[in-house]
Design a protein around this motif. Sequence first.
Motif, PDB file in Angstrom:
ATOM      1  N   VAL A   9       0.846  -1.184   0.000  1.00  0.00           N
ATOM      2  CA  VAL A   9       0.000   0.000   0.000  1.00  0.00           C
ATOM      3  C   VAL A   9       0.882   1.234   0.000  1.00  0.00           C
ATOM      4  CG1 VAL A   9      -1.787   1.285   1.227  1.00  0.00           C
ATOM      5  CG2 VAL A   9      -1.819  -1.209   1.238  1.00  0.00           C
ATOM      6  N   ILE A  10       0.595   2.175  -0.889  1.00  0.00           N
ATOM      7  CA  ILE A  10       1.363   3.396  -1.000  1.00  0.00           C
ATOM      8  C   ILE A  10       0.656   4.496  -0.239  1.00  0.00           C
ATOM      9  CG2 ILE A  10       2.477   4.972  -2.622  1.00  0.00           C
ATOM     10  CD1 ILE A  10       3.228   1.974  -2.806  1.00  0.00           C
ATOM     11  N   PRO A  11       1.364   5.321   0.545  1.00  0.00           N
ATOM     12  CA  PRO A  11       0.731   6.396   1.281  1.00  0.00           C
ATOM     13  C   PRO A  11      -0.063   7.310   0.355  1.00  0.00           C
ATOM     14  CG  PRO A  11       3.042   6.171   1.889  1.00  0.00           C
ATOM     15  CD  PRO A  11       2.819   5.298   0.721  1.00  0.00           C
ATOM     16  N   GLN A  12      -1.280   7.657   0.762  1.00  0.00           N
ATOM     17  CA  GLN A  12      -2.114   8.561   0.000  1.00  0.00           C
ATOM     18  C   GLN A  12      -1.701   9.998   0.292  1.00  0.00           C
ATOM     19  OE1 GLN A  12      -4.466   7.452  -2.260  1.00  0.00           O
ATOM     20  NE2 GLN A  12      -3.486   5.486  -1.782  1.00  0.00           N
ATOM     21  N   THR A  13      -1.684  10.809  -0.730  1.00  0.00           N
ATOM     22  CA  THR A  13      -1.306  12.199  -0.550  1.00  0.00           C
ATOM     23  C   THR A  13      -2.346  13.092  -1.192  1.00  0.00           C
ATOM     24  OG1 THR A  13       0.007  12.109  -2.567  1.00  0.00           O
ATOM     25  CG2 THR A  13       1.158  11.699  -0.522  1.00  0.00           C
ATOM     26  N   SER A  14      -2.449  14.311  -0.685  1.00  0.00           N
ATOM     27  CA  SER A  14      -3.394  15.272  -1.227  1.00  0.00           C
ATOM     28  C   SER A  14      -2.924  15.755  -2.584  1.00  0.00           C
ATOM     29  CB  SER A  14      -3.518  16.454  -0.272  1.00  0.00           C
ATOM     30  OG  SER A  14      -2.301  17.167  -0.243  1.00  0.00           O
ATOM     31  N   ALA A  15      -3.872  16.409  -3.318  1.00  0.00           N
ATOM     32  CA  ALA A  15      -3.515  16.945  -4.631  1.00  0.00           C
ATOM     33  C   ALA A  15      -2.430  17.995  -4.505  1.00  0.00           C
ATOM     34  CB  ALA A  15      -4.754  17.538  -5.302  1.00  0.00           C
ATOM     35  N   ALA A  16      -2.519  18.815  -3.452  1.00  0.00           N
ATOM     36  CA  ALA A  16      -1.507  19.855  -3.252  1.00  0.00           C
ATOM     37  C   ALA A  16      -0.140  19.239  -2.982  1.00  0.00           C
ATOM     38  CB  ALA A  16      -1.904  20.760  -2.088  1.00  0.00           C
ATOM     39  N   ALA A  17      -0.131  18.172  -2.176  1.00  0.00           N
ATOM     40  CA  ALA A  17       1.139  17.518  -1.862  1.00  0.00           C
ATOM     41  C   ALA A  17       1.727  16.874  -3.100  1.00  0.00           C
ATOM     42  CB  ALA A  17       0.934  16.472  -0.765  1.00  0.00           C
ATOM     43  N   GLN A  18       0.845  16.269  -3.936  1.00  0.00           N
ATOM     44  CA  GLN A  18       1.339  15.656  -5.156  1.00  0.00           C
ATOM     45  C   GLN A  18       1.918  16.691  -6.105  1.00  0.00           C
ATOM     46  OE1 GLN A  18      -1.650  13.157  -6.923  1.00  0.00           O
ATOM     47  NE2 GLN A  18      -1.987  11.998  -5.049  1.00  0.00           N
ATOM     48  N   THR A  19       1.264  17.882  -6.155  1.00  0.00           N
ATOM     49  CA  THR A  19       1.789  18.959  -6.992  1.00  0.00           C
ATOM     50  C   THR A  19       3.152  19.406  -6.498  1.00  0.00           C
ATOM     51  OG1 THR A  19      -0.444  19.729  -7.497  1.00  0.00           O
ATOM     52  CG2 THR A  19       1.360  21.292  -7.846  1.00  0.00           C
ATOM     53  N   ALA A  20       3.295  19.531  -5.167  1.00  0.00           N
ATOM     54  CA  ALA A  20       4.589  19.917  -4.598  1.00  0.00           C
ATOM     55  C   ALA A  20       5.648  18.867  -4.894  1.00  0.00           C
ATOM     56  CB  ALA A  20       4.448  20.121  -3.090  1.00  0.00           C
ATOM     57  N   THR A  21       5.230  17.595  -4.836  1.00  0.00           N
ATOM     58  CA  THR A  21       6.181  16.526  -5.149  1.00  0.00           C
ATOM     59  C   THR A  21       6.640  16.610  -6.591  1.00  0.00           C
ATOM     60  OG1 THR A  21       5.189  15.047  -3.513  1.00  0.00           O
ATOM     61  CG2 THR A  21       6.478  14.026  -5.252  1.00  0.00           C
ATOM     62  N   LEU A  22       5.704  16.876  -7.502  1.00  0.00           N
ATOM     63  CA  LEU A  22       6.064  16.999  -8.904  1.00  0.00           C
ATOM     64  C   LEU A  22       7.057  18.132  -9.126  1.00  0.00           C
ATOM     65  CD1 LEU A  22       2.608  16.400 -10.656  1.00  0.00           C
ATOM     66  CD2 LEU A  22       4.583  14.874 -10.634  1.00  0.00           C
ATOM     67  N   TRP A 106       1.597  -6.902  -8.277  1.00  0.00           N
ATOM     68  CA  TRP A 106       2.420  -7.819  -9.060  1.00  0.00           C
ATOM     69  C   TRP A 106       2.883  -7.173 -10.366  1.00  0.00           C
ATOM     70  CZ3 TRP A 106       5.877 -10.968 -10.205  1.00  0.00           C
ATOM     71  CH2 TRP A 106       5.951 -11.601 -11.444  1.00  0.00           C
ATOM     72  N   SER A 107       2.017  -6.391 -11.010  1.00  0.00           N
ATOM     73  CA  SER A 107       2.409  -5.762 -12.271  1.00  0.00           C
ATOM     74  C   SER A 107       3.521  -4.749 -12.055  1.00  0.00           C
ATOM     75  CB  SER A 107       1.207  -5.102 -12.945  1.00  0.00           C
ATOM     76  OG  SER A 107       0.762  -3.973 -12.214  1.00  0.00           O
ATOM     77  N   VAL A 108       3.519  -4.072 -10.899  1.00  0.00           N
ATOM     78  CA  VAL A 108       4.585  -3.128 -10.583  1.00  0.00           C
ATOM     79  C   VAL A 108       5.898  -3.877 -10.401  1.00  0.00           C
ATOM     80  CG1 VAL A 108       5.453  -1.425  -8.929  1.00  0.00           C
ATOM     81  CG2 VAL A 108       3.026  -1.427  -9.562  1.00  0.00           C
ATOM     82  N   SER A 109       5.864  -4.954  -9.619  1.00  0.00           N
ATOM     83  CA  SER A 109       7.085  -5.750  -9.417  1.00  0.00           C
ATOM     84  C   SER A 109       7.567  -6.360 -10.723  1.00  0.00           C
ATOM     85  CB  SER A 109       6.828  -6.860  -8.387  1.00  0.00           C
ATOM     86  OG  SER A 109       6.692  -6.315  -7.095  1.00  0.00           O
ATOM     87  N   ARG A 110       6.632  -6.784 -11.560  1.00  0.00           N
ATOM     88  CA  ARG A 110       7.004  -7.367 -12.850  1.00  0.00           C
ATOM     89  C   ARG A 110       7.707  -6.331 -13.729  1.00  0.00           C
ATOM     90  NH1 ARG A 110       1.977  -9.627 -15.750  1.00  0.00           N
ATOM     91  NH2 ARG A 110       1.595  -7.390 -15.944  1.00  0.00           N
ATOM     92  N   ALA A 152      12.185  -5.603  -5.937  1.00  0.00           N
ATOM     93  CA  ALA A 152      10.892  -6.023  -6.473  1.00  0.00           C
ATOM     94  C   ALA A 152      10.104  -6.828  -5.450  1.00  0.00           C
ATOM     95  CB  ALA A 152      11.090  -6.842  -7.751  1.00  0.00           C
ATOM     96  N   GLY A 153      10.807  -7.570  -4.595  1.00  0.00           N
ATOM     97  CA  GLY A 153      10.147  -8.283  -3.502  1.00  0.00           C
ATOM     98  C   GLY A 153      10.098  -7.471  -2.229  1.00  0.00           C
ATOM     99  N   LEU A 154      11.166  -6.731  -1.954  1.00  0.00           N
ATOM    100  CA  LEU A 154      11.254  -5.945  -0.729  1.00  0.00           C
ATOM    101  C   LEU A 154      10.165  -4.888  -0.655  1.00  0.00           C
ATOM    102  CD1 LEU A 154      13.290  -5.931   1.666  1.00  0.00           C
ATOM    103  CD2 LEU A 154      14.496  -4.088   0.496  1.00  0.00           C
ATOM    104  N   ARG A 155       9.740  -4.348  -1.793  1.00  0.00           N
ATOM    105  CA  ARG A 155       8.750  -3.273  -1.814  1.00  0.00           C
ATOM    106  C   ARG A 155       7.381  -3.732  -1.320  1.00  0.00           C
ATOM    107  NH1 ARG A 155       5.243  -4.312  -5.880  1.00  0.00           N
ATOM    108  NH2 ARG A 155       4.193  -2.350  -5.413  1.00  0.00           N
ATOM    109  N   LEU A 156       7.146  -5.041  -1.230  1.00  0.00           N
ATOM    110  CA  LEU A 156       5.875  -5.554  -0.738  1.00  0.00           C
ATOM    111  C   LEU A 156       5.765  -5.440   0.777  1.00  0.00           C
ATOM    112  CD1 LEU A 156       5.652  -8.768  -2.958  1.00  0.00           C
ATOM    113  CD2 LEU A 156       4.661  -6.505  -3.394  1.00  0.00           C
ATOM    114  N   LEU A 157       6.875  -5.154   1.446  1.00  0.00           N
ATOM    115  CA  LEU A 157       6.887  -5.009   2.896  1.00  0.00           C
ATOM    116  C   LEU A 157       6.528  -3.582   3.286  1.00  0.00           C
ATOM    117  CD1 LEU A 157      10.226  -6.917   3.591  1.00  0.00           C
ATOM    118  CD2 LEU A 157       7.887  -7.802   3.827  1.00  0.00           C
ATOM    119  N   PRO A 158       6.120  -3.359   4.551  1.00  0.00           N
ATOM    120  CA  PRO A 158       5.879  -1.989   5.007  1.00  0.00           C
ATOM    121  C   PRO A 158       7.133  -1.132   4.841  1.00  0.00           C
ATOM    122  CG  PRO A 158       4.996  -3.567   6.574  1.00  0.00           C
ATOM    123  CD  PRO A 158       5.790  -4.361   5.562  1.00  0.00           C
ATOM    124  N   THR A 159       6.930   0.138   4.595  1.00  0.00           N
ATOM    125  CA  THR A 159       8.050   1.036   4.318  1.00  0.00           C
ATOM    126  C   THR A 159       9.052   1.047   5.469  1.00  0.00           C
ATOM    127  OG1 THR A 159       6.550   2.406   3.013  1.00  0.00           O
ATOM    128  CG2 THR A 159       8.660   3.378   3.617  1.00  0.00           C
TER     129      THR A 159
END
Length: 389
Positions: A9-22, A106-110, A152-159
């Motif tokens: 699961v990837i942390p959810q971020t607000s639209a403003a936060a995503q814009t700042a990240t970009l 799985w598609s991300v890891s692939r 690719a496998g490690l990313r399935l664990l909690p951050t």
Amino acid sequence: MTTHATAGVIPQTSAAAQTATLSRITAIDALRGVALTLMALTHAAFFIGVGMQAESYGGQPVSLQSPPYWLSGLLTTLASPIFFCLAGVSLALLEQSRVRKGASSWSVSRFILARAGVIMALDLTICAWLWMGKMPYIHVLTAMGLAMIVLAGLRLLPTRVILAAAIVTLLAYQGILEVLRPQLEAGAPQSMAQALFLTYSYETLLPVGFPLLGWGPVMWLGFVLGRNLSHPLLRQPRTWVGIGAGLLALWLALRLIGGYGDLGAYRAGDPWPYFLVMSKAPPSLSYLAFKLGIAALIFAVLIAFPKGIETGLLRVLTLIGQTSLFFYVMHIVVYHLLAQAFFAINAPALPGIIYGYTIWLAGMVPLVWLCSRYRVERKKRPESVLRYL
């Protein structure tokens, strides 16, 4: 740095936060461009037999040349730690982008596994042929590909678990180097497995330049950073100044105590420039702290002055960073060809450093043009095989 991500699961971020990240992705691209430009300098010099050594290998003695050479080396050795760290950041951003579009875990890891296969194939063919005369050579991209396979496998664990695994691996690795120190300093033969995972060797069946457990944790830490990139603190240049200062303080402490895992530890009585010379192969904690500390300070500047890398003269760094794998492969091709041309002429006797910089600048011109054309083509075909490059 905190996160509430759970496995897959990837942390959810607000639209403003995503814009700042970009807005900060451009700075990340520019920092990667800095690393690749410096890498091009040392490789351009290498191809014509000019050394810019400011790091040690296997605990063997280092003989520094005049200041223009070793000062150049101090800059160029920023490249590898930045390259590995930002590879992890990029994979985290790719993960977030694909998850937002509805991709399965799985598609991300692939995709990561496929990309790892592509870059390893490039490293063991085109890059190795031009480096070693058609002899397979496990260099930067192969080590990066192996680290991506693990990720690719490690990313399935909690951050938080990924962060802990990266730190534990990094610290344990330094302890293993202390155990191996007598063998390495004596120049004793190594097995292929030891060189591939722990040290490095040009004498094994396949020469190994970058061991997995030395460089993999740098990528995995970058992946954790990428997952947290929208955190408000990471939007502030002063945060990165603090991170840089902290890493440099760690480096100074390690150098003063003799360097945990550093086969290039400073010894009393050595000339002062040798205080800045640390073990790159295998990579020591002091080496990584010093280089990434400087990288954090550079990143702070890039965040503070975004116009320079978006529309100013430094936008060429952003271009290079956005086409990083293409640039990496092509810079080896271009500088190999330029070196062949250089040796074919009767050049006047000048200091090697002059020719090193001249060849570098001569190669950067076609490389920037090629990267510009490649970026255009990749944008035209976002779902083609080019997405793996």
